[in-house]
Design an enzyme around this catalytic site. Structure first.
Site, mmCIF file in Angstrom:
data_model
loop_
_atom_site.group_PDB
_atom_site.id
_atom_site.type_symbol
_atom_site.label_atom_id
_atom_site.label_comp_id
_atom_site.label_asym_id
_atom_site.label_seq_id
_atom_site.Cartn_x
_atom_site.Cartn_y
_atom_site.Cartn_z
ATOM 1 N N HIS A 495 -7.151 10.368 -5.727
ATOM 2 C CA HIS A 495 -5.727 10.215 -5.435
ATOM 3 C C HIS A 495 -5.487 8.986 -4.559
ATOM 4 C CE1 HIS A 495 -1.604 11.810 -4.413
ATOM 5 N NE2 HIS A 495 -1.826 11.048 -3.356
ATOM 6 N N GLU A 496 -6.206 8.913 -3.446
ATOM 7 C CA GLU A 496 -5.991 7.800 -2.517
ATOM 8 C C GLU A 496 -6.410 6.470 -3.131
ATOM 9 O OE1 GLU A 496 -4.183 8.173 0.023
ATOM 10 O OE2 GLU A 496 -4.194 10.366 0.050
ATOM 11 N N HIS A 499 -3.592 4.883 -4.961
ATOM 12 C CA HIS A 499 -2.718 4.059 -4.119
ATOM 13 C C HIS A 499 -3.341 2.674 -3.904
ATOM 14 C CE1 HIS A 499 0.297 6.978 -3.130
ATOM 15 N NE2 HIS A 499 -0.514 7.782 -2.475
ATOM 16 N N HIS A 502 -3.143 0.482 -6.882
ATOM 17 C CA HIS A 502 -1.748 0.076 -7.046
ATOM 18 C C HIS A 502 -1.483 -1.174 -6.203
ATOM 19 C CE1 HIS A 502 2.612 1.848 -7.422
ATOM 20 N NE2 HIS A 502 2.459 0.719 -8.081
#
EC number: 3.4.24.59
Length: 691
Positions: A495-496, A499, A502
């Site tokens: 998940h992290e 980020h 991104h």
């Protein structure tokens, strides 16, 4: 969780990334590609060994945090801050004297960048650095820069220099879409800061913004502060579950996974016991936000906060939450019945279902039904294997590799922090990720992504590489054992990293819309999408190997794990609906009808179903009220978008390179430089249609 700095008219938004004018096929004309470094090493091995410490270097230069020379000591924050403010003065003057045109937007972006490069870095250091002197210096820098930013957001001459550009229709039509949008975003931030008000009210808006910054910082610290209680007040047989300091027990969390009902109950009631100072801080924070919203022309803070998001307004958010709650209600009731049944089976003397029960008993049900005891999985998920899995996935999907790089002396704040270079097969070095993955004293217990420096095209044609930090709380490795992750930890890592990628995967012209600087309800899409990859056997099979034998994780174990996540999923999501609704009510019409605790009680019983526990105040531990005020619903809305992207692009083949490039080109590449729904529609190939 996503951490990002909100800086007013020069606000670095909480959000995404994109490539901008430079194009995605390469770094674009005039941008020099970075070569490969011989100091890079394979990422998997770097995370499965303990760091050897810095090489003995008695005469080497101390670089400073993140390679910033000034930050070799806490006093450096003052120097960095003064340098940024001097540059700010020069840029404000340039903006005032420059004729309206594209150069106006570039000056504004450079102004934003010079302030964010100090403020964003300080935002991280103030909560994560192990040395109090660094934390205090960073806190002061945050406050100082934040105050300056809010003053700039109400600077009439600065506003007028941008207004001249936006008022010239012919000039605006001549700008490329990204530049036009960034100009409009800067103007929007001026407007929500009260630029249209008279001098006295503008000053009032600045004062309120500064007060909100201070209250937010105080509240955030209070959400993690442990509760101290005299040890004789707790039954002796549960003492060993908690930390002692003299005659007191320190309760620093909910102990939600503890098998003993009494331990969970005690932790819940003590950790959530109302703290008068924290309650006053929250009330002042909510009240100040409401006053600011009304001062600048909005009926509620939520209306102000949701401008420019996918949802657009609180009415849409509440409609979304109520519809979702209705769809979940029957399944949630069944989930609670199932959890209650398990509690009755294990503890027949006390079978009433309480708020401290679902996390533990739903875990028991999953383990019993699917045999997914974490200890069975951990040996297959060494941290090095998981990092290599991410490396394989990014390489196949996007042509990107992760390499470990030795930090310079003084560059990192703790010796176990790893530095990763993110390298594209043809574009070269894209940026850096600092991995602060391991537990330590006084480190926040949250998993977060921090932007340290945003990417942008500089005037000399070079590219300012993005720099981010990923912060997790993983156990340390030992002499004979690497760091082993539970399936939940592995999913959080993915998940992290969503980020982080991104932030890496684009070449935006403007840092104001780089990386995760986009609407909050879109910013979680890439990170939630990564959870789908983490739960797909085709992906997991690439890296899940037993750290001792090298055996692959059997497919049936992955299948059982994925199936187990459906157990009590409705109750889990209903809890998120409750949190999001509470957030909307707190930031809705003021004065509030009742106290924040009475509203909590009422909302919990309506939107969650389990009883409120007297003399508790969960809202005082709700840290997302700071960074996600009026926007907590973003996780749920982003999940809906991420689900669509997964089905549209990756369900058939999670390694499809063409789909990966399309995802980067149409979504990741644009950050906040394009309307989120336009990106979604173009990814679906339905430009102009309603999604």
């Amino acid at each position: 969780m996503l951490c990002a700095r909100g800086l007013g008219g020069l606000r670095a938004r909480a959000a995404p990334l994109r490539p901008g004018r430079a194009g995605l096929g390469g770094l674009g004309a005039g941008i020099r590609a970075r070569g490969v470094s011989t100091s890079w090493s394979p990422v998997g091995a770097a995370f499965n060994v303990k760091p050897q410490g810095r090489r003995l270097d008695l005469f080497g230069e101390r670089r400073g945090l993140f390679g910033v020379p000034e930050l070799s000591s806490p006093e450096g924050f003052r120097i960095a801050q003064e340098n940024a403010l001097r540059k700010t003065d020069l840029l404000v003057e340039r903006a005032r004297c420059t004729p309206p045109g594209p150069q106006t937007v570039l000056i504004f972006d450079e102004l934003s960048d010079s302030l964010c490069r100090v403020a964003d870095l300080a935002d991280f250091v103030k909560i994560a650095h192990p040395e109090p002197a660094f934390r205090e210096a960073a806190e002061e820098a945050c406050r100082s820069i934040g105050t300056v930013v809010e003053k700039l957001n109400t600077n009439v001459e600065l506003y007028q220099s941008l207004q001249k550009l936006l008022a010239d229709e012919k000039l605006m039509d001549s700008l490329d879409p990204e530049t036009r949008r960034v100009a409009e975003l800067f103007m929007f931030d001026f407007e929500i800061s009260g630029i249209h008000l008279d001098k006295e009210k503008r000053k009032r808006a600045v004062d309120l913004n500064v007060k909100i910054l201070d209250l937010s910082s105080t509240f955030l610290m209070g959400t993690n502060f442990p509760t101290k209680i005299e040890k004789h007040l707790l039954p002796a047989h549960i003492h060993h579950n908690f930390v002692f300091t003299g005659d007191h027990v320190m309760i620093d969390g909910l102990h939600a996974e503890a098998p003993d009902d009494l331990v969970r109950e005690a932790a819940y009631k003590i950790f959530l016991y109302p703290n008068a100072d924290q309650l006053k801080c929250l009330e002042e924070l909510l009240s100040s936000r409401d006053l600011l919203a009304k001062l600048v022309g909005y009926s509620t803070y939520s209306h102000r906060a949701l401008q420019g998001t996918i949802a657009k307004n609180p009415e849409t958010v509440m409609e979304f939450l109520e519809k979702l709650s209705d769809k979940l209600s029957e399944r949630t009731v069944k989930d609670f019945e199932m959890i209650r049944g398990m509690k009755m089976k294990l503890n027949p003397q006390n079978s009433e279902l309480m708020p401290w029960d679902p996390p533990y008993y739903s875990g028991v049900i999953r383990a019993e039904r699917y045999n997914i005891e974490p200890s069975l999985y951990c040996p297959f998920f060494s941290l090095g294997a998981c990092m290599e899995g991410l490396n394989i996935l990014f390489n196949k999907l996007l042509g990107i590799s992760l390499y470990a790089e030795q930090p310079a002396k003084g560059e990192v704040w703790c010796e176990d922090v790893r530095k990763l270079a993110v390298v594209h097969e043809s574009e070269g070095l894209l940026g850096y990720i600092y991995c602060d993955f391991f537990q330590r004293a006084d480190k926040p217990h949250q998993d977060c992504h921090f932007t340290i420096r945003g990417g942008r095209l500089k005037e000399d044609g070079d590219y300012q590489l993005p720099v981010v930090v990923l912060m997790l709380n993983l156990p340390h490795s030992s002499r004979n054992l690497p760091t082993l992750l539970t399936p939940g930890m592995m999913e959080n890592l993915f998940h992290e990293m969503g980020h982080a990628m991104h932030s890496m995967l684009g070449r935006t012209r403007y840092q104001h819309v780089t990386g995760t600087r986009c609407p909050t309800d879109f910013a979680e899409v890439p990170s939630i999408l990564m959870e789908y990859f983490a739960n797909d056997y085709r992906v997991v099979n690439q890296f899940a190997r037993h750290y001792q034998t090298g055996q692959s994780l059997p497919k049936n174990m992955v299948s059982r794990l994925c199936e187990s996540k459906k157990v009590c999923a409705a109750a889990d999501m209903q809890l998120q609906v409750f949190y999001a609704t509470l957030d909307q009510i707190y930031h809705g019409k003021h004065p509030l009808r009742k106290s924040t605790t009475d509203i909590l009680k009422e909302t919990q019983e309506k939107f969650y179903g389990l009883p409120y526990v007297p003399n508790t105040a969960w809202q005082l531990r709700f840290s997302h009220l700071v960074g996600y005020g009026a926007k907590y619903y973003s996780y749920l809305m982003s999940r809906a978008v991420a689900s669509m992207v997964w089905k549209e692009c990756f369900l058939q083949d999670p390694f499809n390179r063409a789909a990966g490039e399309r995802y980067r080109r149409e979504m990741l590449a644009h950050g906040g430089g394009k309307e989120p729904m336009l990106m979604v529609q173009e990814l679906k190939g339905q430009e102009g249609e309603q999604w």
